[in-house]
Design an enzyme around this catalytic site. Structure first.
Site, PDB file in Angstrom:
ATOM      1  N   LYS A   1       0.958  -1.712   0.009  1.00  0.00           N
ATOM      2  CA  LYS A   1      -0.102  -0.050   0.090  1.00  0.00           C
ATOM      3  C   LYS A   1       0.926   1.131   0.211  1.00  0.00           C
ATOM      4  CE  LYS A   1      -3.593   2.612   2.563  1.00  0.00           C
ATOM      5  NZ  LYS A   1      -4.578   2.481   3.323  1.00  0.00           N
TER       6      LYS A   1
ATOM      7  N   LYS B   1      -1.713  -1.511  -3.917  1.00  0.00           N
ATOM      8  CA  LYS B   1      -3.123  -0.051  -3.283  1.00  0.00           C
ATOM      9  C   LYS B   1      -1.940   0.975  -4.081  1.00  0.00           C
ATOM     10  CE  LYS B   1      -6.359   0.942   0.017  1.00  0.00           C
ATOM     11  NZ  LYS B   1      -6.872   0.191   1.170  1.00  0.00           N
TER      12      LYS B   1
END
Ligand code: PBG
Length: 321
Positions: free
Chosen positions: A193, A246
């Site tokens: 992320k 992400k």
């Protein structure tokens, strides 16, 4: 001429035969926002998305499920007066998310319910972990995140998805879940992320932006590739069932890399800013929404994503019908 690649493109039928990657409704997890009260409220910065009441959430998830979308992931809009510096509301068994999970599982037992595990919607500092003198405390945060994951498991979540990027959280969550008899609950770890400006509209939707500083001491630096491999190795060792990249669109190379180095299923999250860029251009009449959405999502799957989180999930499922 020996080579005429255009023969394999000469008709829709031939193109259908030779196509390598096709989207299916089954690929998707549909992210949904939930709030207290009876109102379904439009989100200004994410046109087409709402903060749902629990009843509205059940209705929307049911419609997506009927179209073949197997899973939803939930994000709460938490009242300001319930936020504090240790995010106590994040593991309240009578909190918004546990109630939403119970309502969804009661209405649709076969729907896969995923919960986001992170402190930011509940934290008066707006960070994914506990803040002390401007620093984000790792181990103290992991303890609270584990309690939050357990609380979601007790409510009936099928999958918990830590999105906080604290070190060691997957192992801690796995250990606590197992010790309480929830060895069947899966962990979808937000492994890679990145500290991304593409999360802006999401933070607006939940009023969850950091009050001070940024998330760069825990979310990853977007200049890095090998660091994502390191995170993937640790998450796999710590017991993650699935790993996530992400955002998605600007990180297709990371999807490719994690697919190579891990044997776990790889998910990719087409986040709020990616959604908004397509949506706003389409609303202005500058892009063909359906065509661009299908192309962007096929690109994410072609890079190697087994699972895609997208605010377009329900629309796509309807288009594919
Ligand atoms: C919370 C969380 C965020 C997103 C998913 N979970 C925001 C953040 O980390 O700041 C972003 C999703 C999106 O932009 O659609 N930890």
């Amino acid at each position: 001429m020996h080579h005429r690649p255009r023969r394999n493109r000469k008709s829709a039928g031939v193109r259908n035969l030779v196509r390598e990657v096709t989207l299916s409704a089954h690929d998707f997890i549909y992210p949904l926002f939930v709030q207290e009260g009876d109102e379904n409220e439009d989100i200004a910065a994410m046109p087409g998305c709402k903060r749902w009441s629990i009843a509205g959430l059940v209705q929307e998830a049911g419609e997506a499920f009927a179209l073949g979308v197997p899973a939803v992931v939930l994000f709460p809009a938490v009242a300001e007066n319930l936020k504090n510096s240790t995010a106590d509301e994040s593991w309240n068994p009578e909190g918004l998310i546990p109630r939403a999970v119970r309502a969804l599982k009661q209405a649709y037992p076969e729907l896969v319910v995923v919960t986001d595990v992170a402190l930011d919607p509940y934290n008066s500092d707006g960070h994914d972990g506990v803040v002390e003198n401007g620093a984000i405390l790792n181990d103290e945060s992991v303890e609270i995140l584990s309690k939050q994951a357990l609380c979601h498991a007790e409510a009936g979540a099928d999958i918990v998805s830590p999105s906080d990027m604290m070190d060691g959280r997957v192992a801690a969550i796995r250990e606590l879940l197992d010790s309480k008899g929830y060895e069947g609950v899966s962990i979808l770890s937000c492994t890679a992320k990145y500290a991304s400006a593409y999360y802006g509209p999401f933070r607006g939707a939940l009023d969850s932006a950091p009050k001070a500083g940024d998330k760069k001491t825990y979310q990853m630096d977007y200049g890095n590739v090998r660091e994502s491999v390191r995170e993937a190795i640790f998450d796999e060792e710590e017991g993650a069932d699935m790993i996530m990249v992400k955002p998605a669109g600007a990180y297709l190379d990371i999807i490719v890399r994690l697919k190579e180095v891990s044997t776990l299923p790889v998910a990719a999250y087409q986040v709020s800013g990616e959604y908004l860029m397509i949506k706003s251009a389409a609303q202005a009449g500058w892009l063909d929404e359906k065509a661009v959405v299908l192309e962007s999502l096929t690109g994410i799957k072609r890079a190697g994503a087994d699972i895609i989180l997208s605010y377009f999930a329900k629309d796509v499922a309807a288009w594919l019908k």
